[in-house]
Design an enzyme around this catalytic site. Structure first.
Site, PDB file in Angstrom:
ATOM      1  N   CYS A   6     -21.637   8.455  -4.158  1.00 15.96           N
ATOM      2  CA  CYS A   6     -22.601   7.555  -3.545  1.00 15.96           C
ATOM      3  C   CYS A   6     -22.823   6.379  -4.489  1.00 15.96           C
ATOM      4  O   CYS A   6     -22.771   6.538  -5.706  1.00 15.96           O
ATOM      5  CB  CYS A   6     -23.908   8.321  -3.315  1.00 15.96           C
ATOM      6  SG  CYS A   6     -25.253   7.314  -2.709  1.00 15.96           S
ATOM      7  N   HIS A 139     -25.828  12.569   3.782  1.00 21.41           N
ATOM      8  CA  HIS A 139     -26.287  12.196   2.448  1.00 21.41           C
ATOM      9  C   HIS A 139     -27.002  10.843   2.478  1.00 21.41           C
ATOM     10  O   HIS A 139     -28.125  10.709   1.991  1.00 21.41           O
ATOM     11  CB  HIS A 139     -25.090  12.139   1.484  1.00 21.41           C
ATOM     12  CG  HIS A 139     -25.438  11.643   0.126  1.00 21.41           C
ATOM     13  ND1 HIS A 139     -25.757  12.485  -0.913  1.00 21.41           N
ATOM     14  CD2 HIS A 139     -25.531  10.385  -0.369  1.00 21.41           C
ATOM     15  CE1 HIS A 139     -26.023  11.768  -1.992  1.00 21.41           C
ATOM     16  NE2 HIS A 139     -25.894  10.466  -1.689  1.00 21.41           N
ATOM     17  N   GLU A 140     -26.378   9.839   3.067  1.00 21.82           N
ATOM     18  CA  GLU A 140     -26.965   8.497   3.083  1.00 21.82           C
ATOM     19  C   GLU A 140     -28.256   8.464   3.897  1.00 21.82           C
ATOM     20  O   GLU A 140     -29.196   7.748   3.557  1.00 21.82           O
ATOM     21  CB  GLU A 140     -25.958   7.469   3.591  1.00 21.82           C
ATOM     22  CG  GLU A 140     -24.723   7.323   2.711  1.00 21.82           C
ATOM     23  CD  GLU A 140     -24.995   7.045   1.238  1.00 21.82           C
ATOM     24  OE1 GLU A 140     -26.020   6.401   0.907  1.00 21.82           O
ATOM     25  OE2 GLU A 140     -24.186   7.475   0.396  1.00 21.82           O
ATOM     26  N   HIS A 143     -31.134   9.291   1.794  1.00 22.70           N
ATOM     27  CA  HIS A 143     -31.670   8.117   1.091  1.00 22.70           C
ATOM     28  C   HIS A 143     -32.584   7.310   2.017  1.00 22.70           C
ATOM     29  O   HIS A 143     -33.646   6.856   1.606  1.00 22.70           O
ATOM     30  CB  HIS A 143     -30.546   7.220   0.586  1.00 22.70           C
ATOM     31  CG  HIS A 143     -29.776   7.784  -0.558  1.00 22.70           C
ATOM     32  ND1 HIS A 143     -30.362   8.409  -1.641  1.00 22.70           N
ATOM     33  CD2 HIS A 143     -28.437   7.804  -0.786  1.00 22.70           C
ATOM     34  CE1 HIS A 143     -29.412   8.783  -2.486  1.00 22.70           C
ATOM     35  NE2 HIS A 143     -28.238   8.437  -1.994  1.00 22.70           N
ATOM     36  N   HIS A 149     -31.003  11.481  -5.598  1.00 24.33           N
ATOM     37  CA  HIS A 149     -29.976  12.503  -5.769  1.00 24.33           C
ATOM     38  C   HIS A 149     -30.539  13.802  -6.315  1.00 24.33           C
ATOM     39  O   HIS A 149     -31.569  13.822  -6.969  1.00 24.33           O
ATOM     40  CB  HIS A 149     -28.877  11.976  -6.692  1.00 24.33           C
ATOM     41  CG  HIS A 149     -28.066  10.917  -6.035  1.00 24.33           C
ATOM     42  ND1 HIS A 149     -27.576   9.834  -6.719  1.00 24.33           N
ATOM     43  CD2 HIS A 149     -27.680  10.760  -4.753  1.00 24.33           C
ATOM     44  CE1 HIS A 149     -26.907   9.067  -5.876  1.00 24.33           C
ATOM     45  NE2 HIS A 149     -26.953   9.607  -4.676  1.00 24.33           N
TER      46      HIS A 149
END
Length: 183
Positions: A6, A139-140, A143, A149
């Site tokens: 990332c 994952h994104e 955010h 993380h």
């Protein structure tokens, strides 16, 4: 050799002050969060049709684990989350083709931009020679919800990804969102 990862920096691996560390998960500095639980998302015109279903499955996985609900809108000006596939230096200070830009990156709550490197090979069918769009999207989107993380390798929010790797939300990811939003 650089590990595919990332593009958002890790507080626990750098001197950057982007994240505030708590347990194994982390938050964006200031613990920014959405004030609403219904979020609209849109796909930029550069998002291929085959990329949309796996990204929508990633949104659904977050919705199933949290009180968040996600609704597709066609106009990006009406969306809280805007998903794009971009090339090289695309003007946000995190150019693809460098460690800084990573494979993908997202900006936290209230910004809502999610950028994938259009020059990478993406798949959602278990192709061991491509990055899994659903997993990287999951994952994104973490955010986007305000998570940084995790130090736990099995967590979705762990910053390094292997070709063909697919993960699903881990207890650490869910505990991070619960701690941030206090639900």
């Amino acid at each position: 050799m650089q590990e595919p990862r990332c593009g958002i920096p890790d507080l626990f691996n750098t001197n950057e002050s982007t994240f505030h560390m708590v347990s194994h998960y982390s938050f964006f500095r200031g613990r920014s969060r959405w004030r609403k639980r219904s979020l609209k998302y849109s796909f930029n015109i550069n998002v291929k049709e085959e990329a949309k279903p796996p990204l929508e499955r990633a949104l659904k996985e977050w919705a199933n684990a949290t009180p968040f609900r996600f609704f597709h809108v066609k106009q990006s000006s009406k969306a809280h989350i805007r998903i794009s596939f971009l090339h090289g230096d695309h003007g946000d200070g995190l150019p693809f083709g460098t460690i800084k830009g990573g494979l993908a990156h997202a900006f936290g709550p209230n910004d809502g931009r999610v950028h994938f490197d259009a020059d990478e090979k993406w798949a959602s069918n278990g192709d061991k020679n491509a990055y899994d769009i659903q997993f990287v999207g999951l994952h994104e989107l973490g955010h986007i919800l305000g998570l940084g993380h995790s130090r736990i390798e099995k967590a979705v929010m762990y910053p390094i990804v292997d070709l063909g790797e697919r993960k699903h939300l881990h207890e650490d990811d869910i505990n991070g969102v619960k701690a941030l939003y206090k639900f």
